[in-house]
Design a protein around this motif. Sequence first.
Motif, PDB file in Angstrom:
ATOM      1  N   PRO A 117     125.199 -70.367 -38.284  1.00  0.00           N
ATOM      2  CA  PRO A 117     125.935 -69.256 -38.885  1.00  0.00           C
ATOM      3  C   PRO A 117     126.084 -69.431 -40.393  1.00  0.00           C
ATOM      4  CG  PRO A 117     127.390 -70.664 -37.616  1.00  0.00           C
ATOM      5  CD  PRO A 117     126.011 -71.142 -37.361  1.00  0.00           C
ATOM      6  N   LEU A 133     125.253 -61.719 -34.907  1.00  0.00           N
ATOM      7  CA  LEU A 133     126.629 -61.828 -34.418  1.00  0.00           C
ATOM      8  C   LEU A 133     127.530 -62.130 -35.593  1.00  0.00           C
ATOM      9  CD1 LEU A 133     128.651 -62.249 -31.973  1.00  0.00           C
ATOM     10  CD2 LEU A 133     128.133 -64.661 -32.235  1.00  0.00           C
ATOM     11  N   GLU A 150     131.295 -63.153 -36.401  1.00  0.00           N
ATOM     12  CA  GLU A 150     132.516 -63.610 -35.760  1.00  0.00           C
ATOM     13  C   GLU A 150     133.665 -63.404 -36.727  1.00  0.00           C
ATOM     14  OE1 GLU A 150     132.629 -67.145 -32.535  1.00  0.00           O
ATOM     15  OE2 GLU A 150     132.595 -67.736 -34.636  1.00  0.00           O
ATOM     16  N   ALA A 151     134.731 -62.783 -36.269  1.00  0.00           N
ATOM     17  CA  ALA A 151     135.841 -62.542 -37.191  1.00  0.00           C
ATOM     18  C   ALA A 151     137.150 -62.543 -36.426  1.00  0.00           C
ATOM     19  CB  ALA A 151     135.654 -61.217 -37.900  1.00  0.00           C
ATOM     20  N   SER A 152     138.198 -62.971 -37.090  1.00  0.00           N
ATOM     21  CA  SER A 152     139.500 -63.009 -36.439  1.00  0.00           C
ATOM     22  C   SER A 152     140.232 -61.694 -36.647  1.00  0.00           C
ATOM     23  CB  SER A 152     140.341 -64.119 -37.063  1.00  0.00           C
ATOM     24  OG  SER A 152     139.572 -65.274 -37.189  1.00  0.00           O
ATOM     25  N   LYS A 207     137.908 -56.411 -39.400  1.00  0.00           N
ATOM     26  CA  LYS A 207     136.714 -56.144 -38.590  1.00  0.00           C
ATOM     27  C   LYS A 207     136.321 -54.670 -38.686  1.00  0.00           C
ATOM     28  CE  LYS A 207     138.027 -57.703 -34.598  1.00  0.00           C
ATOM     29  NZ  LYS A 207     139.240 -58.508 -34.801  1.00  0.00           N
TER      30      LYS A 207
END
Lengths: 941, 291
Positions: A4, A20, A22-24, A29
């Motif tokens: 990543p 992909l 990825e995020a919190s 987002k």
Amino acid sequence: VKAPTPFNLTETPLTRGASLIEASAGTGKTYTITALFVRLIVEESLSVREILAVTYTEAATSELRHRVRQALVRAGEAFASGESDVPFLKALVARYRKQSGEMEARLQNALCGFDEAPIYTIHGFCQRTLRDRAFESGLLFDTELVTDPSEFLQGISDDFWRRHFYEAGPTLVNFALKIGLGPERFLGLLRTCTNYPRIEFVSQAKGRALESLSAELEGRYLAARGVWHSEAGRIKACFGSTAKWGNTPYNNDASMAARFDQLDTCFSESDTAFEALACLEDFCATRLQERKAQRSKDALPAHRFFELCDQLRKAEQIWLAGIQLAFVEYARAELPRRKAERKIQYFDDLLTRLDGALSGPGGEALATDLFGVDGCQLAECAEARWHEWLQLFHDYLELWGRYGFFRMFRLWLQRQQVRQRLLAFPDGERRLTNILHLGEVLHQAEAERRLGIAGLLKWLAQQMDQEEEAPEEHQLRLERDDNAVRIVTVHKSKGLEYPVVFCLFSWKDSDIKRGSEELVFFHDPAQGHRLVRDLGPDIADEHRQQARRERLAENVRLLYVALTRAGHRCYFAWGGIRGAGTSAPSWLFHRPPAAGGPLLETLEAHFKSLSDEAMLGDLAPLSERSGGALNISNLPEPANVPYKAGDGAGTKLECRQFKGRIQRDWVISSFTYFKAGLPEELPDRDGVGSPKAEEAPGEGIFAFPKGTKAGSCLHEMLEKLDFNATGEEMAKLVNQRLEAHGLAQAGNSEGVQQMLKALLRFPLAPARKDFTLSRLNASDRLNELEFYFPVRGVAPARLQELLGRLEWSSAVPAQLDRLAFDPMQGFLKGFIDLVFRFEDRFYLVDWKSNWLGNRMEDYSPDAIRNEMRQEYYFIQCHLYTVALHKYLAMRVPGYDYERHFGGVIYPFLRGLDPDRPERGAYRDRPPRSAVDQLSALLEGR
Amino acid sequence: MQTLAEFFCNPAKFLAVKRLGLRLPSEAAAMDEREAFGIAGLDRYRLQEELLELKLGGRSLKDACGLVRASGRLPAGIAGNVHFAQVRRDVEVFYKRLEPFKPGRFQPPETFELTVGDFVLSGNFSRATPEGLLFYRPANIKPKDLLRAWVEHLLYNATRSVGEPAQTVVVGTESIWKLAPVPAPQPVLEELLDRYWAGLCQPLKFFPESSYVFAAADRKALAGTKGRTVKAPIDFAQDKWNGSDFGPPGECEDEYFALFFRTGDSLDGDFEALARAVFHPLLEVSEEVKE
């Protein structure tokens, strides 16, 4: 898979293939997605239709849709002005400065086509895919899409119960009922299987045949029973007030007597009552050990009965695990078989299938058994189903007609699964709200106005036409209470943002309590982290620990979701709450310094040791580090005054003012409206006629009764009469009709037949003997021709004025003055008795059964002319001429009044003599100008 | 007599149905499409009642299994027998509780007519034994059961001559209530009838469960036997009325109570006065013997 790299909104290239990100939560987002959307439009020149966005829940979808649209608008503005405050847009505009015109156009296009943007919930996407592929798949006709599989699953668990317990021995059934086994319990297990298709079950019962487990349970039971029957006395002697070794209930005579009684019931040969079996637990050796009085030096009573009870309980538990495993095996075999057999699919299946379809090269999965019906089968299917559909609509129509609209509406909603279908759309709630709202409005209109089917449809059409503002209850209803306080679960709040959040009950523990063993779920590291459920009966300690750890992890994730939902402020309540030792906040805020031993136990012990001050001490650094974003304060004391609704005093009640306008001049009228001023929609029938002094009794048709009933009877005969009928046929018809109208008295039949014969030979034009009804073919006549045309602004004065100018007027001014109908608009309606074609001209006939006297001489041209005036038939004659004129103009190619319109004939049936054609009938042909003027007047021109 | 008892079981419903002709529609439950897999709740209670009557009539319950099976209420297969055995045992146990009160010896129904103030009360006593009235129910005794027994008990007392046994016993699964003879039933009846008359004109704030717990706690408080609890009587009533999310639903959810008392404070002074007026005389003479 590449390692990543940090994602950069403007720089990261839009590579083909799967990426992909990825995020919190709270890191933007949705913002990133909208930005990517813009980039795909701008950089890749994609159309909105080519970009699929899928998210959870309807609410989150509508939010995403809104945000994407907004982003497109902003980007368009940025390209137009060449600048933007948003860094991302600034960079984008800078990069494509040379093509800014083209980029702006692309964004504009995207906005125009934005309704087509596939931004869906996952279910909405599946639904859409199916709809788009309806013809290839035949799914719409063949496979039922089931959103709620409960009934289907229930069938499987019911069947398992039937197979295993209908013919099982009473011991097994007794134990099953004691444990609370039943179809419902199996259904719960089945749901676990369908929710987690790949779940693995572990148990000590694994690898053992269910038959042997059942045999063991029965064997242990019989063994215990044998001992109880033979040695009850010795067993009983171990308990009671004399026994010092034990705590309650073992040292209490009454309690034990009741238990012995229950044991008798447990082991009764014929009268076992399953609820009594629970008492066996109290006689297990392990249980005696647990309840031993600590201070007593007396030894535990020893008897093999207690050991047998222990073994019996073990056997029961392992049998329970075994039967559950057997059920899982059965259900896993049955599920696919039954789905195929009943041709149903669930949304969840769609997800699994679509997963395959999306990852496969060419969507091959879409052509498997899920969609697997080819065009030919579809065609056959459509044919076979067509009649079913027709029947269905017929049923609905009947239901509406008989019980009213709403009953039909509700059945329709239910049977066609309208709710389920609509709710699956991205804007499902909106659609459903609208449909339900419409249903209510229609129902209300139907009830208030007492409308039939046609009436209600007309009313609806009127409502849609009307330009005035609709009443409030017809205005669009909001489908959601966005501005109200919403109480939602953390799961439901995923992906949504709320201005202010109150976060409660996050102190739920992560324990798995005794009796909730069905909750031992965990991902087994030994099996590649596959989901596993331990059915026991002896649940491995490491499994339980692992399950608890995972629960804690899940609770932490949930707490994370809950805490990141707020836009402005989040209230989070926390403190030394009982049982909160293993909760997510406990782990987050008060983690023990050194984690030795099982995590949760350590956590719990540490939490219990904390004072309020210590807890606050743990939290203080958090608050400090947040730079003022986190504030810790004490819970405010509740005011303790219960809410009371106001009693409404002081508000003055007022009657509502009616402000509407009732359109009273809008009517559907007929000729009689003009005559009597009363609306009338039935075909007009001739009255009794002007009263005259009774003369010598008449013969033949003169003797035929007078009045509307007789008139209706004659009209009906003439409608049915074949003008070329033989004498016999005519007699048959006449007798039938007279019978039907209750006029079959002596002489009537002969009189009527005579009259009809005269009519058929009667020259319709005095100069032409060969112009008779008997020469007409059936194909040249139209009976009871109904007309219905719009009229506007007809008032007595204008009609009088016009009729006055026509040739009739001079003779009847007094008659005309008496016209006193209300000015009207709406429709003019009527029935023309007979229209026929003769030598390419069209004639209008209106039968008159009026009685003018008992002699032929009473039907002279003057007498008839007089009757036409008296009864205002001249108005009817003109109105009907206009109606026929309008009708012919529409139907006859190259129609011309002068060439095609033959005239109006009013045969007075009682005075017809073929040899005296000048008598007995009124003939007229209004001049073209009169017809045109009257048309213009009726049309309000 | 029946009417009066019915009234106190739900004054709001009585007013709506009998006086206003307003009957709230009850959704008829759809027919179940599956066979019975167990017997529970109301079905089980009905079966218990039925078997109890058979037992009281001197029939053997063992033979009744076939009869009940034929009615289709029991689950299919061996489970039916197992369930029946359980219900039968429940009934046998209850019968043992009931036996000391000689339930098989009801006297022939006795018709009566009694003038109380402006009212003429009539009915017939069908539950009289030589010792007095006997009521039983294979379930827990609820305030409604007590109210029915109370009305009949008062009238029975009012129509007895001096010295005749006139106590009433109500047998339930968890307790037995004994109502001692009332020396002067007329004023008590007059009070009830006054309330009845008022209740025909307006909805009364009388809710059997809530009123009962209030009156019972109130009596204890008056007698100074409050015990350790500091909870006010009205709080007990509030709990009953509102119910809880975790226990049985509150009495306020009764559809007729909800019809008249859906807003505002229903448990006010009127409620308290009424609960006292109805239940205090009852509690005065009654004794609950718990298992």
